[in-house]
Design a protein around this motif. Structure first.
Motif, short mmCIF file in Angstrom:
data_model
loop_
_atom_site.label_atom_id
_atom_site.label_comp_id
_atom_site.label_asym_id
_atom_site.label_seq_id
_atom_site.Cartn_x
_atom_site.Cartn_y
_atom_site.Cartn_z
N PHE A 90 0.79 -1.23 0.00
CA PHE A 90 0.00 0.00 0.00
C PHE A 90 0.82 1.29 0.00
O PHE A 90 0.28 2.36 -0.29
CB PHE A 90 -0.95 0.00 1.20
CG PHE A 90 -1.93 -1.13 1.17
CD1 PHE A 90 -2.82 -1.27 0.11
CD2 PHE A 90 -1.97 -2.08 2.18
CE1 PHE A 90 -3.73 -2.32 0.06
CE2 PHE A 90 -2.88 -3.13 2.15
CZ PHE A 90 -3.76 -3.26 1.09
N LEU A 91 2.12 1.20 0.33
CA LEU A 91 2.95 2.40 0.30
C LEU A 91 4.09 2.24 -0.70
O LEU A 91 3.97 2.70 -1.83
CB LEU A 91 3.46 2.72 1.71
CG LEU A 91 2.35 3.13 2.71
CD1 LEU A 91 2.91 3.28 4.12
CD2 LEU A 91 1.66 4.40 2.26
N SER A 92 5.15 1.58 -0.33
CA SER A 92 6.24 1.34 -1.30
C SER A 92 7.15 0.22 -0.80
O SER A 92 7.31 0.04 0.41
CB SER A 92 7.05 2.61 -1.53
OG SER A 92 7.93 2.85 -0.45
N LYS A 93 7.74 -0.48 -1.74
CA LYS A 93 8.67 -1.56 -1.39
C LYS A 93 9.92 -0.98 -0.75
O LYS A 93 10.50 -1.57 0.17
CB LYS A 93 9.04 -2.37 -2.63
CG LYS A 93 9.86 -3.62 -2.32
CD LYS A 93 10.11 -4.44 -3.56
CE LYS A 93 10.85 -5.74 -3.21
NZ LYS A 93 12.13 -5.52 -2.48
N THR A 94 10.34 0.20 -1.22
CA THR A 94 11.52 0.84 -0.65
C THR A 94 11.33 1.12 0.83
O THR A 94 12.22 0.87 1.65
CB THR A 94 11.82 2.16 -1.39
OG1 THR A 94 12.01 1.89 -2.78
CG2 THR A 94 13.07 2.82 -0.83
N LEU A 95 10.15 1.64 1.17
CA LEU A 95 9.84 1.91 2.58
C LEU A 95 9.79 0.60 3.36
O LEU A 95 10.32 0.52 4.47
CB LEU A 95 8.51 2.65 2.69
CG LEU A 95 8.03 2.98 4.12
CD1 LEU A 95 9.03 3.88 4.82
CD2 LEU A 95 6.67 3.64 4.09
#
Length: 445
Positions: A90-95
């Protein structure tokens, strides 16, 4: 006299037209539901038996937040697979890749769920699954608190879990929810710009296009949403995809032996689908569509007319649904009222169209419906009834003893008030405590 007769004639014609319109809506609803029920009966023969423990017991908003928190806290071999999947999806893979030692809390500093690591990120999850209204400056206050902890705006993420699927949910959030006035740390009703005359209980002046003064509202009030101008991906509303994600994680990520985690996720996903009214499978939906097309007399050669028929039917059903929803709220209110009357024989329980109440030490203690969407409890002081300072003090004692004081509010009309999901339970607490404190509770003659 002639003018009066004309007025009564017009009123009679209007009421007749309203009645005919209502009959037409009921007739349309009957035809559509009759056709759909035939499809449902066929699918019921092969449908799994739907027994959901959460459906039976229900959940308060705080409990749904606690359940989500416990799922996200699931740890395996020093990692957080459910949390990682949630952030990655839901946000980012990096995060998600940056997650190491997350601090996960719920109902701390009034924030439903917070996931953070110092100097890295702070994810604020606002849980509206039970459709609780946004409070005054709510999201702005949470963002300001997070900024005070040393997080920069680019580290902050805001996720909202709504109680229904609405394409314009984000744009319909009141302006003030994102704004932090200079006195934002004060309690809701102590802030200068609260609009106590607005129909929306938690409104600020800016929600209705008004300002206190230029300095206070334009120079000293922080628009927190505008700070995310180049960080649009940091604000997310997750609705349909949330239960889908829960089921996927339960099947693909949670270890087979973790049967309680799996069961919780599956039941919770099914429960949310119920809130969103999306429990039907695709095949059944497609058959329903075909039935609806037949009932609305679709013309394959005239898509514009078909579209208009659908919009007209939706409008009719929406009006009927609104009436039924209002009636449902009133019926539930009457159930609570009956429970109080049966439990506390002799106490005078007053009522009107959208509320019921008792009188304790000359102060009204009641449960009411607001905007046909929420139930509230509150203690109202009536200027026509003589009360002493002691009476108000003992009411405060009653609320404190009930455990509901921290989550309640006050304004110029109410000594205290708050949202409730179980009016009978709340009212019972107040009456029982009032009896123990030897308060005067009005009785039937």
């Amino acid at each position: 006299m002639n003018n009066l007769k004309k007025y009564l004639d017009i009123q009679a014609k209007y009421q007749k037209a309203n009645t005919e319109s209502l009959k037409a809506r009921f007739y349309l609803l009957y035809n559509l539901t009759d056709a759909i029920s035939k499809v449902r009966k066929r699918f019921d023969e092969e449908r799994l038996v739907e027994i959901n423990v959460i459906d039976y017991n229900g959940l308060y908003e705080v409990q749904t937040s606690d359940l989500i928190t416990q799922l996200l806290k699931f740890e395996k071999d020093g990692e957080f697979p459910i949390l990682y999947s949630f952030v990655s999806s839901f946000l980012s893979k990096t995060l998600a890749d940056s997650i190491e030692t997350p601090f996960i809390s719920n109902e701390k500093e009034n924030i439903d769920i917070c996931i953070r690591e110092e100097g890295k990120y702070a994810i604020l999850i606002e849980n509206k699954l039970k459709k609780a209204p946004f409070q005054r400056n709510q999201l702005a206050r949470y963002i300001m608190k997070t900024l005070e902890k040393g997080f920069s705006i680019d580290m902050i993420y805001v996720i909202i879990l709504p109680g229904s699927i609405e394409s314009d949910f984000l744009s319909n959030i009141p302006i003030s929810v994102w704004r932090a006035p200079a006195d934002w740390p004060f309690s809701n009703d102590e802030r200068k710009c609260c609009d106590s005359n607005a129909s929306y209980m938690h409104a600020c002046l800016c929600d209705n296009g008004k300002i206190l003064d230029d300095d206070w509202c334009n120079k000293r009030c922080v628009d927190c949403k505008s700070r995310f101008q180049n960080l649009e991906s940091h604000i997310k509303v997750i609705d349909y995809d949330f239960p889908v994600w829960l089921l996927k994680v339960a099947e693909e990520i949670v270890p087979q032996k973790e049967i309680f985690i799996k069961s919780a996720m599956i039941q919770f996903a099914h429960y949310i689908k119920g809130l969103y009214k999306i429990r039907l499978n695709k095949k059944e939906v497609m058959e329903n569509i075909q039935v609806l097309q037949n009932e609305l007399n679709f013309d394959p050669k005239n898509p514009e007319e078909n579209f208009n028929k659908v919009i007209s039917a939706k409008n009719d059903l929406a009006k009927l649904q609104q009436s039924l929803d209002s009636l449902e709220f009133v019926c539930k209110l009457r159930i609570w009222q009956n429970q109080i009357e049966n439990r506390f024989k002799g106490i005078h329980v007053y009522s009107d169209e959208e509320s019921f109440y008792v009188i304790i030490n000359n102060i009204y203690c009641g449960i009411w419906i607001e905007n046909n969407t929420k139930y509230f409890w509150g203690f109202l002081k009536d200027n026509n009834r003589l009360t002493e300072e002691y009476d108000e003090k003992i009411i405060i004692d009653i609320i404190k003893d009930s455990g509901l004081f921290p989550s309640s509010y006050s304004n110029k009309y109410y000594i205290r008030w708050a949202y409730t999901e179980n009016g009978a339970n709340v009212m019972s607490k107040f009456i029982e405590i009032a009896q123990k404190l030897d308060c005067k509770i009005e009785r039937r003659e």
